[in-house]
Motif scaffolding. Structure first.
Motif, mmCIF file in Angstrom:
data_model
loop_
_atom_site.group_PDB
_atom_site.id
_atom_site.type_symbol
_atom_site.label_atom_id
_atom_site.label_comp_id
_atom_site.label_asym_id
_atom_site.label_seq_id
_atom_site.Cartn_x
_atom_site.Cartn_y
_atom_site.Cartn_z
ATOM 1 N N THR A 5 0.776 -1.205 0.228
ATOM 2 C CA THR A 5 0.160 0.135 -0.074
ATOM 3 C C THR A 5 0.840 1.420 0.053
ATOM 4 O O THR A 5 0.466 2.507 -0.721
ATOM 5 C CB THR A 5 -0.958 -0.046 1.229
ATOM 6 O OG1 THR A 5 -1.844 -1.213 1.143
ATOM 7 C CG2 THR A 5 -1.840 1.307 1.096
ATOM 8 N N ASP A 6 2.011 1.291 0.705
ATOM 9 C CA ASP A 6 2.875 2.242 0.876
ATOM 10 C C ASP A 6 3.535 2.778 -0.475
ATOM 11 O O ASP A 6 3.548 3.646 -1.169
ATOM 12 C CB ASP A 6 3.918 2.174 1.979
ATOM 13 C CG ASP A 6 3.340 2.333 3.346
ATOM 14 O OD1 ASP A 6 2.080 2.895 3.397
ATOM 15 O OD2 ASP A 6 4.252 1.990 4.174
ATOM 16 N N THR A 7 3.830 1.390 -1.169
ATOM 17 C CA THR A 7 4.553 1.584 -2.826
ATOM 18 C C THR A 7 3.454 2.393 -3.540
ATOM 19 O O THR A 7 3.777 3.446 -4.274
ATOM 20 C CB THR A 7 4.700 0.265 -3.096
ATOM 21 O OG1 THR A 7 5.682 -0.509 -2.272
ATOM 22 C CG2 THR A 7 5.284 0.467 -4.482
ATOM 23 N N LEU A 8 2.124 1.826 -3.607
ATOM 24 C CA LEU A 8 1.210 2.370 -4.543
ATOM 25 C C LEU A 8 0.954 3.922 -3.929
ATOM 26 O O LEU A 8 0.674 4.845 -4.923
ATOM 27 C CB LEU A 8 -0.117 1.754 -4.327
ATOM 28 C CG LEU A 8 -0.109 0.336 -4.741
ATOM 29 C CD1 LEU A 8 -1.251 -0.470 -4.436
ATOM 30 C CD2 LEU A 8 0.160 0.216 -6.208
ATOM 31 N N ASP A 9 0.724 4.147 -2.649
ATOM 32 C CA ASP A 9 0.695 5.823 -2.202
ATOM 33 C C ASP A 9 1.672 6.467 -2.694
ATOM 34 O O ASP A 9 1.729 7.765 -3.191
ATOM 35 C CB ASP A 9 0.532 5.762 -0.594
ATOM 36 C CG ASP A 9 -0.712 5.134 -0.285
ATOM 37 O OD1 ASP A 9 -1.500 5.038 -1.102
ATOM 38 O OD2 ASP A 9 -0.825 4.903 1.030
ATOM 39 N N SER A 10 3.081 5.979 -2.799
ATOM 40 C CA SER A 10 4.154 6.748 -3.155
ATOM 41 C C SER A 10 4.146 7.130 -4.686
ATOM 42 O O SER A 10 4.262 8.003 -5.055
ATOM 43 C CB SER A 10 5.290 6.018 -2.709
ATOM 44 O OG SER A 10 6.686 6.718 -3.312
ATOM 45 N N LEU A 11 3.728 5.950 -5.553
ATOM 46 C CA LEU A 11 3.453 6.223 -6.798
ATOM 47 C C LEU A 11 2.495 7.548 -7.185
ATOM 48 O O LEU A 11 2.664 7.982 -8.189
ATOM 49 C CB LEU A 11 2.851 4.938 -7.435
ATOM 50 C CG LEU A 11 4.114 3.836 -7.712
ATOM 51 C CD1 LEU A 11 3.562 2.609 -8.276
ATOM 52 C CD2 LEU A 11 5.300 4.612 -8.663
ATOM 53 N N ILE A 12 1.234 7.327 -6.421
ATOM 54 C CA ILE A 12 0.088 8.350 -6.693
ATOM 55 C C ILE A 12 0.844 9.495 -6.155
ATOM 56 O O ILE A 12 0.453 10.706 -7.033
ATOM 57 C CB ILE A 12 -1.023 8.023 -5.736
ATOM 58 C CG1 ILE A 12 -1.755 6.594 -6.162
ATOM 59 C CG2 ILE A 12 -2.006 9.105 -5.624
ATOM 60 C CD1 ILE A 12 -2.648 6.152 -5.329
ATOM 61 N N GLN A 13 1.563 9.736 -5.295
ATOM 62 C CA GLN A 13 2.250 11.245 -4.989
ATOM 63 C C GLN A 13 3.024 11.460 -6.128
ATOM 64 O O GLN A 13 3.054 12.760 -6.326
ATOM 65 C CB GLN A 13 2.807 11.113 -3.532
ATOM 66 C CG GLN A 13 1.767 10.718 -2.384
ATOM 67 C CD GLN A 13 2.595 10.658 -1.104
ATOM 68 O OE1 GLN A 13 3.654 10.775 -0.978
ATOM 69 N NE2 GLN A 13 1.666 10.559 0.035
ATOM 70 N N GLN A 14 3.961 10.546 -6.507
ATOM 71 C CA GLN A 14 4.787 10.946 -7.346
ATOM 72 C C GLN A 14 4.130 11.494 -8.844
ATOM 73 O O GLN A 14 4.419 12.305 -9.421
ATOM 74 C CB GLN A 14 5.737 10.034 -7.739
ATOM 75 C CG GLN A 14 6.843 9.792 -6.727
ATOM 76 C CD GLN A 14 7.771 8.494 -6.875
ATOM 77 O OE1 GLN A 14 7.384 7.394 -7.101
ATOM 78 N NE2 GLN A 14 9.157 8.863 -7.445
ATOM 79 N N LEU A 15 3.178 10.622 -9.081
ATOM 80 C CA LEU A 15 2.345 11.022 -10.213
ATOM 81 C C LEU A 15 1.576 12.255 -10.214
ATOM 82 O O LEU A 15 1.704 13.008 -11.210
ATOM 83 C CB LEU A 15 1.272 10.001 -10.503
ATOM 84 C CG LEU A 15 0.550 9.953 -11.912
ATOM 85 C CD1 LEU A 15 1.552 10.186 -13.295
ATOM 86 C CD2 LEU A 15 -0.268 8.638 -11.809
ATOM 87 N N SER A 16 0.957 12.643 -9.094
ATOM 88 C CA SER A 16 0.434 13.761 -8.879
ATOM 89 C C SER A 16 1.229 15.082 -9.156
ATOM 90 O O SER A 16 1.111 15.854 -9.755
ATOM 91 C CB SER A 16 -0.149 13.832 -7.359
ATOM 92 O OG SER A 16 -0.691 14.973 -7.158
ATOM 93 N N THR A 17 2.570 14.988 -8.708
ATOM 94 C CA THR A 17 3.665 15.961 -8.709
ATOM 95 C C THR A 17 3.852 15.919 -10.162
ATOM 96 O O THR A 17 4.105 17.140 -10.772
ATOM 97 C CB THR A 17 4.901 15.607 -7.934
ATOM 98 O OG1 THR A 17 4.427 15.554 -6.766
ATOM 99 C CG2 THR A 17 6.092 16.777 -8.052
ATOM 100 N N THR A 18 4.198 14.837 -10.775
ATOM 101 C CA THR A 18 4.337 14.738 -12.364
ATOM 102 C C THR A 18 3.248 15.514 -13.244
ATOM 103 O O THR A 18 3.709 16.247 -14.124
ATOM 104 C CB THR A 18 4.612 13.379 -12.717
ATOM 105 O OG1 THR A 18 5.708 12.836 -11.952
ATOM 106 C CG2 THR A 18 5.107 13.538 -14.293
ATOM 107 N N ILE A 19 1.995 15.343 -12.874
ATOM 108 C CA ILE A 19 0.782 15.889 -13.499
ATOM 109 C C ILE A 19 1.123 17.415 -13.569
ATOM 110 O O ILE A 19 0.629 18.142 -14.354
ATOM 111 C CB ILE A 19 -0.516 15.422 -13.115
ATOM 112 C CG1 ILE A 19 -0.475 13.920 -13.747
ATOM 113 C CG2 ILE A 19 -1.457 16.054 -13.801
ATOM 114 C CD1 ILE A 19 -1.692 13.109 -13.153
ATOM 115 N N HIS A 20 1.208 17.914 -12.222
ATOM 116 C CA HIS A 20 1.326 19.337 -12.276
ATOM 117 C C HIS A 20 2.470 19.976 -13.001
ATOM 118 O O HIS A 20 2.392 21.063 -13.478
ATOM 119 C CB HIS A 20 1.483 19.548 -10.532
ATOM 120 C CG HIS A 20 1.701 21.102 -10.320
ATOM 121 N ND1 HIS A 20 1.091 21.935 -10.062
ATOM 122 C CD2 HIS A 20 3.103 21.824 -9.619
ATOM 123 C CE1 HIS A 20 1.060 23.152 -9.776
ATOM 124 N NE2 HIS A 20 2.621 23.000 -9.654
ATOM 125 N N ALA A 21 3.683 19.265 -12.772
ATOM 126 C CA ALA A 21 4.975 19.720 -13.815
ATOM 127 C C ALA A 21 4.240 19.825 -15.133
ATOM 128 O O ALA A 21 4.689 20.632 -15.743
ATOM 129 C CB ALA A 21 5.907 18.894 -13.494
#
Length: 287
Positions: A5-21
């Motif tokens: 679950t932590d791995t998936l949460d980390s991916l979601i956070q990274q992806l959210s930052t990437t989309i903002h970029a």
């Protein structure tokens, strides 16, 4: 389960930052978008990263796929992160995390989704237990018995369905255990089951992974457990013997002290008795 679950949460956070970029970037052409994808992939150490537009075109760092390359999870509209399993992209089985993209167009076509993926082998390596002899296995399984992530299992082949194999070849210690196991998975309950497979006793503990519809399962051979049980039993026996010896030593010491004090008290009583008799004799003599 927490690790996955932590791995998936980390991916979601990274992806959210990437989309903002992405929304703030000046990528206006397909070449610019590929450059952006490559930079984000290297920066975030993504194993897979892709964008898709409203026409269903998928953009990766090396290719643009207009047909057959769109993961099913990206079809249609969605507003929250979506996790999908068993996505075969680029010849690899991926666990895919997808999120919507807003306010970004490319050459007149609106971008609608971004997806990052982590390979099933990477997840399996993170979930694997430290047993080089192949007596313990961690897997992620759907409620129907199909594997999402699997580690090497001595008695179940790579393409097998868990429940199909167990229903044919396993001998459960409790009657109806397999049916209860399936019912637990469908209801999202955790539990444990024991069964013999190829004359080896197995213990499997299963636990739901929140918001994924899948379960993490840990299977351990009995002899793997018994090794530790024997070690614990030996340690407990040794400790019990040491404790018993200490208790006996304390009891002997207390007994010795008691005997010494009793003899001393007896001696003092005898001396007192003699003194009293001597005093009485003197009194009688004087009388």
């Amino acid at each position: 389960a927490n690790q996955f679950t932590d791995t998936l949460d980390s991916l979601i956070q990274q992806l959210s930052t990437t989309i903002h970029a992405l929304r703030t970037s000046d990528a206006a052409s397909e070449a610019d978008l590929r450059t952006f994808i490559r930079q984000m992939k290297d920066l975030n150490d993504y194993e897979y990263f892709a964008l898709t537009d409203e026409r269903g075109v998928v953009y990766t760092e090396k290719a643009t796929l207009s047909e057959g390359g769109l993961p099913a999870i990206l079809e249609g509209t969605f507003t929250e992160p979506v996790i999908s399993f068993d996505q075969n992209l680029g010849g690899r089985d991926l666990v895919l995390v997808s999120m919507p993209v807003e306010d970004k167009s490319l050459e007149g076509s609106r971008l609608i989704a971004a997806a990052v993926g982590i390979s099933a082998d990477t997840v399996a390596a993170r979930l694997s237990l430290s047993d080089e002899e192949g007596r313990s296995f961690n897997n992620i399984v759907m409620f129907d018995g199909s594997y999402v992530v699997r580690t090497r299992h001595t008695h179940i082949g790579p393409g097998d369905n868990l429940f199909s194999v167990l229903s044919q070849d396993a001998s459960f210690q409790e009657e109806g255990a397999l049916d209860r196991w399936r019912e637990d998975l469908e209801a999202g309950r955790s539990g444990m089951v024991s069964y013999s497979l190829e004359n080896i006793l197995h213990y499997t503990y299963y636990m739901p992974i929140a918001d994924t519809g899948s379960f993490v399962m840990t299977t351990i051979h009995y002899d793997f457990i018994s090794d530790y049980v024997d070690t614990i039993r030996t340690t407990l026996t040794r400790n019990a013997m040491v404790q018993l010896a200490l208790v006996l030593a304390v009891l002997l010491l207390l007994s010795a002290v008691y005997l010494f004090m009793r003899r001393r008290n007896d001696g003092l009583w005898y001396e007192k008795l003699q003194a009293e008799e001597s005093s009485k004799a003197k009194s009688r003599f004087l009388s």
